[in-house]
Motif scaffolding. Structure first.
Motif, PDB file in Angstrom:
ATOM      1  N   TRP A   1       0.898  -1.212   0.183  1.00 19.25           N
ATOM      2  CA  TRP A   1      -0.051  -0.056   0.242  1.00 19.25           C
ATOM      3  C   TRP A   1       0.932   1.239   0.075  1.00 19.25           C
ATOM      4  O   TRP A   1       0.646   2.177  -0.769  1.00 19.25           O
ATOM      5  N   GLU A   2       1.942   1.266   1.027  1.00 14.99           N
ATOM      6  CA  GLU A   2       2.618   2.240   0.921  1.00 14.99           C
ATOM      7  C   GLU A   2       3.310   2.721  -0.478  1.00 14.99           C
ATOM      8  O   GLU A   2       3.595   3.866  -0.796  1.00 14.99           O
ATOM      9  N   ARG A   3       3.865   1.678  -1.118  1.00 10.13           N
ATOM     10  CA  ARG A   3       4.714   1.773  -2.341  1.00 10.13           C
ATOM     11  C   ARG A   3       3.806   2.241  -3.387  1.00 10.13           C
ATOM     12  O   ARG A   3       4.188   3.144  -4.046  1.00 10.13           O
ATOM     13  N   ARG A   4       2.453   1.666  -3.300  1.00 14.35           N
ATOM     14  CA  ARG A   4       1.445   2.046  -4.268  1.00 14.35           C
ATOM     15  C   ARG A   4       1.190   3.655  -4.159  1.00 14.35           C
ATOM     16  O   ARG A   4       0.921   4.496  -5.100  1.00 14.35           O
ATOM     17  N   LEU A   5       1.216   4.253  -2.784  1.00 10.35           N
ATOM     18  CA  LEU A   5       1.008   5.514  -2.772  1.00 10.35           C
ATOM     19  C   LEU A   5       2.048   6.320  -3.252  1.00 10.35           C
ATOM     20  O   LEU A   5       1.818   7.458  -4.038  1.00 10.35           O
ATOM     21  N   ARG A   6       3.396   6.123  -2.720  1.00 12.09           N
ATOM     22  CA  ARG A   6       4.642   6.851  -3.115  1.00 12.09           C
ATOM     23  C   ARG A   6       4.579   6.664  -4.558  1.00 12.09           C
ATOM     24  O   ARG A   6       4.912   7.600  -5.315  1.00 12.09           O
ATOM     25  N   SER A   7       4.264   5.692  -5.310  1.00  9.55           N
ATOM     26  CA  SER A   7       4.351   5.784  -7.117  1.00  9.55           C
ATOM     27  C   SER A   7       3.244   6.319  -7.563  1.00  9.55           C
ATOM     28  O   SER A   7       3.338   6.608  -8.818  1.00  9.55           O
ATOM     29  N   GLY A   8       2.270   6.805  -6.877  1.00  7.27           N
ATOM     30  CA  GLY A   8       1.094   7.520  -7.746  1.00  7.27           C
ATOM     31  C   GLY A   8      -0.064   6.624  -8.279  1.00  7.27           C
ATOM     32  O   GLY A   8      -0.646   6.972  -9.030  1.00  7.27           O
ATOM     33  N   THR A   9       0.344   5.255  -8.180  1.00  9.95           N
ATOM     34  CA  THR A   9      -0.602   4.308  -8.948  1.00  9.95           C
ATOM     35  C   THR A   9      -1.994   4.175  -7.983  1.00  9.95           C
ATOM     36  O   THR A   9      -2.838   3.798  -8.745  1.00  9.95           O
ATOM     37  N   ILE A  10      -2.107   4.937  -6.913  1.00 10.22           N
ATOM     38  CA  ILE A  10      -3.330   4.675  -6.221  1.00 10.22           C
ATOM     39  C   ILE A  10      -4.001   6.178  -6.783  1.00 10.22           C
ATOM     40  O   ILE A  10      -3.544   7.013  -6.280  1.00 10.22           O
ATOM     41  N   ALA A  11      -5.083   6.278  -7.410  1.00  7.98           N
ATOM     42  CA  ALA A  11      -6.037   7.250  -7.490  1.00  7.98           C
ATOM     43  C   ALA A  11      -6.815   7.766  -6.359  1.00  7.98           C
ATOM     44  O   ALA A  11      -7.617   6.730  -5.798  1.00  7.98           O
ATOM     45  N   PRO A  12      -6.922   8.880  -6.236  1.00  9.46           N
ATOM     46  CA  PRO A  12      -7.711   9.498  -5.100  1.00  9.46           C
ATOM     47  C   PRO A  12      -9.341   8.856  -5.211  1.00  9.46           C
ATOM     48  O   PRO A  12      -9.646   9.047  -6.371  1.00  9.46           O
ATOM     49  N   ASP A  13      -9.826   8.665  -4.206  1.00  9.57           N
ATOM     50  CA  ASP A  13     -11.459   8.200  -4.171  1.00  9.57           C
ATOM     51  C   ASP A  13     -12.155   9.524  -4.457  1.00  9.57           C
ATOM     52  O   ASP A  13     -13.050   9.679  -4.908  1.00  9.57           O
ATOM     53  N   ARG A  14     -11.701  10.841  -3.661  1.00 12.50           N
ATOM     54  CA  ARG A  14     -12.311  12.024  -3.638  1.00 12.50           C
ATOM     55  C   ARG A  14     -11.118  13.051  -3.833  1.00 12.50           C
ATOM     56  O   ARG A  14     -10.269  13.052  -3.143  1.00 12.50           O
ATOM     57  N   THR A  15     -11.562  14.279  -4.423  1.00 13.53           N
ATOM     58  CA  THR A  15     -10.623  15.336  -4.291  1.00 13.53           C
ATOM     59  C   THR A  15     -11.380  16.550  -3.873  1.00 13.53           C
ATOM     60  O   THR A  15     -12.454  16.727  -4.321  1.00 13.53           O
ATOM     61  N   LEU A  16     -10.551  17.291  -3.247  1.00 12.54           N
ATOM     62  CA  LEU A  16     -11.441  18.599  -2.780  1.00 12.54           C
ATOM     63  C   LEU A  16     -10.368  19.876  -3.062  1.00 12.54           C
ATOM     64  O   LEU A  16      -9.210  19.766  -2.538  1.00 12.54           O
ATOM     65  N   ARG A  90       1.811  13.062 -10.224  1.00 14.47           N
ATOM     66  CA  ARG A  90       0.743  13.096 -11.055  1.00 14.47           C
ATOM     67  C   ARG A  90      -0.461  13.454 -10.623  1.00 14.47           C
ATOM     68  O   ARG A  90      -1.667  13.571 -11.421  1.00 14.47           O
ATOM     69  N   HIS A  91      -0.675  13.631  -9.131  1.00 14.49           N
ATOM     70  CA  HIS A  91      -1.730  14.376  -8.739  1.00 14.49           C
ATOM     71  C   HIS A  91      -1.745  15.634  -8.115  1.00 14.49           C
ATOM     72  O   HIS A  91      -2.259  15.972  -7.200  1.00 14.49           O
ATOM     73  N   GLY A  92      -0.760  16.155  -8.472  1.00 16.37           N
ATOM     74  CA  GLY A  92      -0.754  17.499  -8.111  1.00 16.37           C
ATOM     75  C   GLY A  92       0.780  17.838  -7.511  1.00 16.37           C
ATOM     76  O   GLY A  92       1.085  18.969  -7.111  1.00 16.37           O
ATOM     77  N   GLY A  93       1.393  16.978  -6.815  1.00 16.01           N
ATOM     78  CA  GLY A  93       2.787  17.063  -6.352  1.00 16.01           C
ATOM     79  C   GLY A  93       2.472  17.949  -4.931  1.00 16.01           C
ATOM     80  O   GLY A  93       1.683  17.433  -4.356  1.00 16.01           O
ATOM     81  N   ALA A  94       3.447  18.943  -4.743  1.00 15.82           N
ATOM     82  CA  ALA A  94       3.395  19.645  -3.630  1.00 15.82           C
ATOM     83  C   ALA A  94       2.422  20.774  -3.565  1.00 15.82           C
ATOM     84  O   ALA A  94       2.126  21.559  -2.368  1.00 15.82           O
TER      85      ALA A  94
END
Length: 95
Positions: A1-16, A90-94
């Motif tokens: 799970w941690e590796r997938r988060l760091r790699s950006g392969t998990i897409a957010p379920d919701r964004t605000l 890929r999800h916006g970075g910083a």
């Protein structure tokens, strides 16, 4: 799970996207989003705060970002939050 988060392969379920929000409005929106996400069984939330600005770290732009960690730690949802991480590039970075 941690590796997938760091790699950006998990897409957010919701964004605000919190651009243009006041501190009060941002906190209300975050509180509601965490509640809805928890109830829906979602695991990953992306909060868009914008990039850190060195010229106004807490007095102007960037106030939401500066308060975010403390808000979440003190919130009624704190026991539900496993981790807070910067977004992958890929999800916006910083931002």
């Amino acid at each position: 799970w941690e590796r997938r988060l760091r790699s950006g392969t998990i897409a957010p379920d919701r964004t605000l996207d919190l651009h243009g929000f006041t501190l009060e409005r941002a906190w209300t929106a975050i509180d509601r989003l965490v509640e809805r996400s928890w109830n829906a069984g979602e695991r990953v939330i992306l909060l868009v705060t914008g990039r850190e600005r060195s010229e106004a770290p807490h007095g102007g732009r960037g106030r939401i970002r500066a308060h975010l960690g403390a808000w979440l730690a003190a919130s009624r949802h704190a026991p539900k939050i496993a981790a807070i991480r910067p977004a992958h590039r890929r999800h916006g970075g910083a931002g």
